[in-house]
Scaffold this active site. Structure first.
Site, PDB file in Angstrom:
ATOM      1  N   ASN A 104       1.103  -1.616   0.383  1.00 27.38           N
ATOM      2  CA  ASN A 104       0.097   0.284   0.114  1.00 27.38           C
ATOM      3  C   ASN A 104       0.757   1.080   0.099  1.00 27.38           C
ATOM      4  O   ASN A 104       1.526   1.491   0.903  1.00 27.38           O
ATOM      5  CB  ASN A 104      -0.798  -0.022   1.755  1.00 27.38           C
ATOM      6  CG  ASN A 104      -1.795   1.252   1.146  1.00 27.38           C
ATOM      7  OD1 ASN A 104      -2.136   1.709   0.158  1.00 27.38           O
ATOM      8  ND2 ASN A 104      -2.509   2.048   2.584  1.00 27.38           N
ATOM      9  N   HIS A 127      -9.754   1.793   4.932  1.00 25.51           N
ATOM     10  CA  HIS A 127      -8.137   1.975   6.034  1.00 25.51           C
ATOM     11  C   HIS A 127      -8.095   3.138   7.067  1.00 25.51           C
ATOM     12  O   HIS A 127      -9.016   3.750   6.901  1.00 25.51           O
ATOM     13  CB  HIS A 127      -6.645   2.730   5.203  1.00 25.51           C
ATOM     14  CG  HIS A 127      -5.291   2.650   5.980  1.00 25.51           C
ATOM     15  ND1 HIS A 127      -5.072   3.288   5.792  1.00 25.51           N
ATOM     16  CD2 HIS A 127      -5.020   1.703   5.395  1.00 25.51           C
ATOM     17  CE1 HIS A 127      -3.534   3.131   6.412  1.00 25.51           C
ATOM     18  NE2 HIS A 127      -3.777   1.871   5.964  1.00 25.51           N
ATOM     19  N   GLU A 148      -5.595  -4.203  10.699  1.00 29.05           N
ATOM     20  CA  GLU A 148      -4.718  -3.695  10.226  1.00 29.05           C
ATOM     21  C   GLU A 148      -5.228  -2.525  12.278  1.00 29.05           C
ATOM     22  O   GLU A 148      -5.096  -1.670  12.364  1.00 29.05           O
ATOM     23  CB  GLU A 148      -4.603  -2.703   9.538  1.00 29.05           C
ATOM     24  CG  GLU A 148      -5.968  -2.059   9.655  1.00 29.05           C
ATOM     25  CD  GLU A 148      -5.779  -0.859   8.572  1.00 29.05           C
ATOM     26  OE1 GLU A 148      -4.417  -0.053   7.553  1.00 29.05           O
ATOM     27  OE2 GLU A 148      -6.428   0.218   8.110  1.00 29.05           O
ATOM     28  N   GLY A 165       2.762  -1.279   3.999  1.00 30.55           N
ATOM     29  CA  GLY A 165       2.764   0.308   3.327  1.00 30.55           C
ATOM     30  C   GLY A 165       4.087   0.426   3.673  1.00 30.55           C
ATOM     31  O   GLY A 165       4.660   0.547   2.267  1.00 30.55           O
TER      32      GLY A 165
END
Length: 251
Positions: free
Chosen positions: A9, A95, A167, A234
């Site tokens: 991401n 997210h 997450e 990430g």
């Protein structure tokens, strides 16, 4: 058997030239998609570059967001219909940064999931708790609630095809990582929640990622857990060598 899925991401990083340089560095080095599915979620301005590359490579492409309407007077939004026509495979929704900075709700995420499926793409549905919620012992209840709301009115077939990314907000970009046991515990709760909402067959098909300071150093340990089928990565996905280490974690 669930195919592992490692998704980078990129967030709001990389212009088209930097994207091309990254792709040149990973060309021919990705695992076969039947062994590990490699995905990059990129800013909208980079998607055409990624899609063109993916036609001849073992790479799938994801948008980082889309709207729940196909078209219309929604300035600044991205059409799921246009993403599908472009050749995008996945869309990341829910997210924590979208929830925190842009006020996205579970209802928004549910509407987006439906629009993504209606346009023949697959959602990567994010969920996770804050440090305060974890310390208060509310993690499992909170995450189960997010999943229940996000999947509302989706068919069993759609849910089975979905990707869900756990997450923990307290572990994103903080350098803190949930232990592999902590990550497994919540990913198991997610699978149990899907089983309660649908059935065990559906739950056994849905792929669950862990996202929260995932790096080459911890990917193999995380992937060794029963209910962890992938990573939503990430910072460590921005470097081509690091990304290659992640997707080739099997060796």
């Amino acid at each position: 058997m669930r195919t592992p899925i490692i998704a980078g991401n990129w967030k709001m990083n990389k212009n088209p030239q930097e994207t091309q340089e990254f792709l040149d560095a990973i060309k021919g080095k990705l695992p076969d998609a039947s062994v590990v599915e490699s995905v990059i979620a990129a800013p909208a301005i980079d998607l055409s570059t990624l899609v063109a590359f993916s036609k001849d490579e073992q790479l799938k492409t994801a948008a980082e967001n889309s709207y729940f309407e196909d078209e219309g007077a929604f300035t600044g939004e991205t059409s799921p219909k246009a993403l599908n026509e472009m050749g995008v495979n996945y869309v990341v929704i829910g997210h924590s940064e979208r929830r925190q900075y842009f006020g996205e709700t579970d209802e928004d995420i549910n509407k987006k999931a439906k629009a993504i499926f209606n346009n023949n793409m697959t959602p990567i549905i994010c969920c996770g708790e804050t440090l305060e919620q974890r310390e208060a012992g509310e993690t499992n209840e909170w995450v189960a609630g997010q999943i229940t709301n996000a999947l509302k009115d989706l068919t069993a077939e759609q849910v089975a095809a979905s990707v869900i990314a756990y997450e923990p907000i307290w572990a994103i970009g903080t350098g803190k990582t949930a232990s592999s046991d902590q990550a497994q515990e919540v990913c198991h709760v997610i699978r149990e929640t899907v089983a309660k909402l649908y059935d065990q067959t559906v739950a056994d098909k849905v792929r669950i990622q862990y996202g929260g300071s995932v790096k080459p150093a911890n990917i193999a340990e995380l992937m060794g857990k029963e209910d962890i089928d992938g990573g939503l990565v990430g910072g460590a996905s921005l470097d081509p060598e690091s990304f290659l280490e992640l997707v080739n974690y099997k060796g």
